[in-house]
Structure formats: C-alpha cells, structure tokens
Scaffold this motif. Structure first.
Motif, PDB file in Angstrom:
ATOM      1  N   LEU A  41      -7.044 -22.062  -0.345  1.00 24.99           N
ATOM      2  CA  LEU A  41      -7.068 -23.362   0.346  1.00 24.99           C
ATOM      3  C   LEU A  41      -7.207 -23.190   1.906  1.00 24.99           C
ATOM      4  N   ARG A  45      -8.941 -25.504   5.569  1.00 24.72           N
ATOM      5  CA  ARG A  45      -7.623 -25.620   6.309  1.00 24.72           C
ATOM      6  C   ARG A  45      -7.780 -26.746   7.324  1.00 24.72           C
ATOM      7  N   THR A  69      -2.396 -21.104  -2.357  1.00 27.67           N
ATOM      8  CA  THR A  69      -2.259 -21.567  -1.015  1.00 27.67           C
ATOM      9  C   THR A  69      -2.169 -20.476   0.229  1.00 27.67           C
ATOM     10  N   THR A  72       1.458 -24.266   4.047  1.00 27.00           N
ATOM     11  CA  THR A  72       1.871 -25.567   3.235  1.00 27.00           C
ATOM     12  C   THR A  72       1.350 -26.670   4.414  1.00 27.00           C
ATOM     13  N   PHE A  80       4.932 -29.820  -0.666  1.00 25.99           N
ATOM     14  CA  PHE A  80       3.486 -29.633  -1.242  1.00 25.99           C
ATOM     15  C   PHE A  80       3.488 -29.298  -2.336  1.00 25.99           C
ATOM     16  N   ALA A  91      -0.546 -24.769  -7.910  1.00 31.81           N
ATOM     17  CA  ALA A  91      -0.728 -23.340  -7.040  1.00 31.81           C
ATOM     18  C   ALA A  91      -0.236 -22.271  -7.629  1.00 31.81           C
ATOM     19  N   GLY A  94      -0.534 -17.443  -3.918  1.00 38.47           N
ATOM     20  CA  GLY A  94      -0.663 -17.996  -2.450  1.00 38.47           C
ATOM     21  C   GLY A  94      -0.650 -16.566  -1.678  1.00 38.47           C
ATOM     22  N   LEU A 112       6.716 -23.177  -4.871  1.00 36.65           N
ATOM     23  CA  LEU A 112       5.401 -23.581  -5.090  1.00 36.65           C
ATOM     24  C   LEU A 112       4.912 -23.515  -6.347  1.00 36.65           C
TER      25      LEU A 112
END
Length: 270
Positions: A41, A45, A69, A72, A80, A91, A94, A112
């Motif tokens: 992600l 951003r 991720t 968040t 999130f 997710a 991360g 998450l």
C-alpha cells in the motif's frame, strides 16, 4: 527372445506415466494463485492519505484480495482492519520498524490480521552494526513466532554494497536463524545492485517466501511489473514464493500501477 508379457506391460506403464507427466508439464504451466497476489500500500500512499475507503475499494474492484500495509493512514489498527473487512480485503503482511519496540509491532500486526511482518529498511556504517541488527532480528523473530507471526526483512540495494569488507546482506543471511527470520526480496533493488535474483533464491532456498514485484527498465528506472527487463517468469519458477507483492516506490499514476501489476501477475506463466 520376446520379453515376458508382464515386463512389456510394466514398461508400457512407465512410458505412459512419463508421457503423462511431460504432457501435464507442457499443458499446465506454473501460475500464481489469486490469493497469493498482493500489493504494498506504500505504492498508493498519496491516494490512501487523501481518500482511504474509495482507494481501497478500487483495489478490491481490480481484483486484489490481499494487501501489505505500511502504516494505517490516520486510523487505528482496529479501524483499518474494519475497513478492509468491509471491502473483502485482508492485510496478510505489513511493514513495521523496530523503533517502537517489538511488543508494539506484534500488537499492531495481530490487530491488522497479518501472517507476516517485515522491517522495511535499515542502514549501518559498520559491519558490527549490521551484526547487532541481525541479533535484533533474531530476537524479534523469536517473539513474533511465539505470537503466531512470521518475521522478516525487506532489502534495498545498499545491503549489497561492501561495509568493512562484508556485504550486509550476507551478514543478515548467515547470522539470522532461518526458522525465525525470512527475507522479503525486493527484486528491483536486488537487480539494481547487480545481483542475479534467481541465483540468490537458489543459493538460499526457503529464505524468500515474499517477493516485491518491481520491474526495471534497461536504463535503470523503476517501472510497473511486466513492463521492464527483469525475467520474472524464470524467477517465479525458481523462487516458489508464497506472496507476490506489487510495488512501485514513486509511481506517476499509483492506481495504474495497481491495475498493470495485478493483470501481469494474474496472466504470467512459466
């Protein structure tokens, strides 16, 4: 002398099995399962900071089911996660640094719903600094494993440059426990540093369950997956990774990168 009937039948069965195996290999090439395709992600951003839910909805509409991720975006981890759940996204991994402590990393990752978490960046001026960092990775990996998480490290290109006569990447590979620390191979940065990613995954089988799929132009620019010069089919055939993660550090059109990357990973064969 004529061969006994049993021998003939056994030989025919072996040849038939070999032919079937060859046919299966030629008609069923390797492919990436839908659930193994993800996107970092960080690529989006700017869009996520401006408009979180619609941006994530677009990713779901493209076909993504999993994401990685990198923060968040102004929400708590629970908030999130709730947004992702509502959109049918998960997710699975991360990025998180060790600066806030291992307990905080584990707490957020579990909230998450991660299966894996990786430190996204580190840099030290001495080989001893990298050795100490490797020991920190082992400790974090041990505690993450107890919490049901897999822990790893994500490379850039500087880990392949010599420091005090040693390559930091070699220090990390050999000083970390394979049972506790894996590597998320950023393919672009490895190639940019002059490395052969196929040779890398072959030499360290099982250490690279995650790949950051970032392509490179002939002149060295970072480009969308499948539009550059990196031989991803060969790499995918050798790597046997669990997650294939689309990423671009500074895309001119983040959502286009998401679309191009997803389409490439859904259609690539080897």
């Amino acid at each position: 002398m004529p061969l006994p009937r049993r021998t003939l039948l056994q030989t025919a069965a072996v040849l038939a099995a070999a032919g079937a195996a060859t046919g299966a290999a030629s008609h069923h090439p390797g492919r990436i399962p839908h659930k193994a395709i993800s996107i970092q992600l960080y690529t989006l951003r700017s869009l996520l900071d401006a408009d979180l839910v619609p941006t994530l909805r677009q990713l779901a509409d493209i076909g993504y089911r999993t994401v990685e991720t990198a923060g968040t975006h102004g929400r708590t981890a629970a908030e999130f996660r709730s947004v992702l759940d509502d959109l049918g996204l998960r997710a699975t991994s991360g990025h998180s640094g060790l600066e806030g402590g291992i307990d905080a990393l584990i707490e957020e990752s579990c909230a998450l719903g991660h299966r894996r978490v990786a430190v996204p960046y580190a840099e030290f001026d001495t080989a001893d600094g990298w050795r100490e960092f490797a020991d920190q990775l082992n400790e974090a990996g041990h505690r993450c494993r107890r919490a049901g998480l897999r822990f790893g490290y994500h490379n850039h290109d500087h880990e392949f440059a010599t420091v005090d006569g040693h390559r930091p990447f070699d220090i990390l590979l050999h000083r970390t426990d394979p049972r506790l620390v894996h590597f998320e191979l950023d393919v672009y940065w490895a190639v940019h540093a002059g490395q052969d990613p196929v040779a890398l995954v072959d030499a360290h089988r099982g250490r690279f369950p995650q790949l950051h799929v970032k392509d490179r132009s002939a002149t060295g620019e970072m480009v969308d997956p499948g539009t550059g010069t990196i031989d991803f089919p060969e790499l995918f055939d050798h790597a046997r990774a669990k997650e294939f993660i689309v990423e671009h550090d500074n895309p001119t059109d983040p959502m286009r990168t998401a679309r191009v990357g997803f389409r490439y990973l859904r259609t690539v064969r080897w």
